[in-house]
Design a protein around this motif. Structure first.
Motif, PDB file in Angstrom:
ATOM      1  N   GLU A  26       0.825  -1.212   0.000  1.00  0.00           N
ATOM      2  CA  GLU A  26       0.000   0.000   0.000  1.00  0.00           C
ATOM      3  C   GLU A  26       0.857   1.259   0.000  1.00  0.00           C
ATOM      4  OE1 GLU A  26      -0.415  -2.604   1.952  1.00  0.00           O
ATOM      5  OE2 GLU A  26      -2.215  -3.418   0.972  1.00  0.00           O
ATOM      6  N   GLU A  27       1.956   1.245   0.748  1.00  0.00           N
ATOM      7  CA  GLU A  27       2.853   2.405   0.804  1.00  0.00           C
ATOM      8  C   GLU A  27       3.474   2.691  -0.552  1.00  0.00           C
ATOM      9  OE1 GLU A  27       4.451   2.260   5.419  1.00  0.00           O
ATOM     10  OE2 GLU A  27       5.469   1.082   3.875  1.00  0.00           O
ATOM     11  N   SER A  30       0.852   3.888  -3.206  1.00  0.00           N
ATOM     12  CA  SER A  30       0.193   5.164  -2.919  1.00  0.00           C
ATOM     13  C   SER A  30       0.915   6.360  -3.526  1.00  0.00           C
ATOM     14  CB  SER A  30       0.086   5.369  -1.410  1.00  0.00           C
ATOM     15  OG  SER A  30       1.374   5.499  -0.821  1.00  0.00           O
ATOM     16  N   SER A  31       2.145   6.155  -4.000  1.00  0.00           N
ATOM     17  CA  SER A  31       2.925   7.268  -4.528  1.00  0.00           C
ATOM     18  C   SER A  31       3.750   6.800  -5.725  1.00  0.00           C
ATOM     19  CB  SER A  31       3.858   7.798  -3.436  1.00  0.00           C
ATOM     20  OG  SER A  31       4.622   8.863  -3.896  1.00  0.00           O
ATOM     21  N   ASN A  33       0.405   9.138  -7.249  1.00  0.00           N
ATOM     22  CA  ASN A  33      -1.026   8.848  -7.352  1.00  0.00           C
ATOM     23  C   ASN A  33      -1.363   8.349  -8.752  1.00  0.00           C
ATOM     24  OD1 ASN A  33      -3.798   8.787  -7.374  1.00  0.00           O
ATOM     25  ND2 ASN A  33      -4.068  10.767  -6.416  1.00  0.00           N
ATOM     26  N   ILE A  40      -6.563   1.990  -8.712  1.00  0.00           N
ATOM     27  CA  ILE A  40      -5.221   2.088  -9.275  1.00  0.00           C
ATOM     28  C   ILE A  40      -5.223   1.565 -10.701  1.00  0.00           C
ATOM     29  CG2 ILE A  40      -2.860   1.224  -9.107  1.00  0.00           C
ATOM     30  CD1 ILE A  40      -3.170   1.180  -6.102  1.00  0.00           C
TER      31      ILE A  40
END
Length: 205
Positions: A26-27, A30-31, A33, A40
């Motif tokens: 997830e981390e 998430s970047s 976006n 996604i």
């Protein structure tokens, strides 16, 4: 060198039961976006493959390939615009005598010159992995995917020093997005060079 090159494109096997701490799926996702239409953008489902370590390896490979693509795209258009280094590429071959088209310019480089470039790239990759494991936290064990560990190779003038964590995070996001675009760009240049007319509105170069 050939074996190491093949290995660079093969996701490593990871012991799921290992105590190594890596960034979570997830981390990493998430970047930057990449949410499109509420989820996604991942039509092939690659982000669902493997463990968190696998996703860290994917991101690391993406950043590196993006950097190579950005350098390749700029280099291709630099050659096409007629800008060359002074002096000789090798004995009897001036830089200015190289063809202005990307693949033709590459073909004009002697075989030993190509071997030296590939060997240099292999040494950078080897030492980057070595230093990542011995001098820092490896990207598959909690380190930052895409972080360069070869001294003097990236940001030799220290532009990133003193920047806030937020500014550095934004810079990483911008780099990833530009790298993705560059990968599409260099693929288009290569396709047009190999199959003329395959890319609409793309001039020969």
């Amino acid at each position: 060198l050939t074996a190491s090159s093949v290995g660079a494109f093969t996701a490593p096997k990871v012991n799921v039961g290992s105590t190594a701490l890596s960034a979570s799926r997830e981390e990493i996702l998430s970047s930057p976006n990449t949410i499109e239409f509420g989820k996604i953008w991942d039509p092939l489902g690659l982000s669902e493959l493997g463990s968190d370590e696998t996703i860290s390896w994917f991101r690391h490979a993406e950043v590196k390939h993006g950097r190579i693509a950005m350098a390749a795209f700029v280099g291709w258009w630099t050659v096409a615009s007629g800008v060359t280094f002074p002096g000789q590429l090798t004995y009897g071959t001036d830089f200015s005598s190289l063809p202005s088209k990307g693949l033709e310019a590459w073909d004009a480089v002697p075989g030993w010159g190509k071997a030296q470039m590939l060997l240099f790239a292999g040494l950078i990759e080897f030492h980057d992995e070595l230093f990542a494991s011995r001098r820092d936290t490896h990207y598959m064990k909690g380190g930052t995917p895409g972080k360069n560990h070869v001294p003097g190779l990236y940001d030799p003038l220290g532009f990133a020093k003193g920047k806030s964590p937020e500014a550095l995070a934004r810079g990483r996001d911008v780099e990833i997005k530009n790298g993705r675009l560059a990968m599409i760009g260099i693929a288009g240049l290569y396709a047009q060079a190999v199959i003329p007319g395959s890319v609409p509105l793309q001039p020969d170069c």
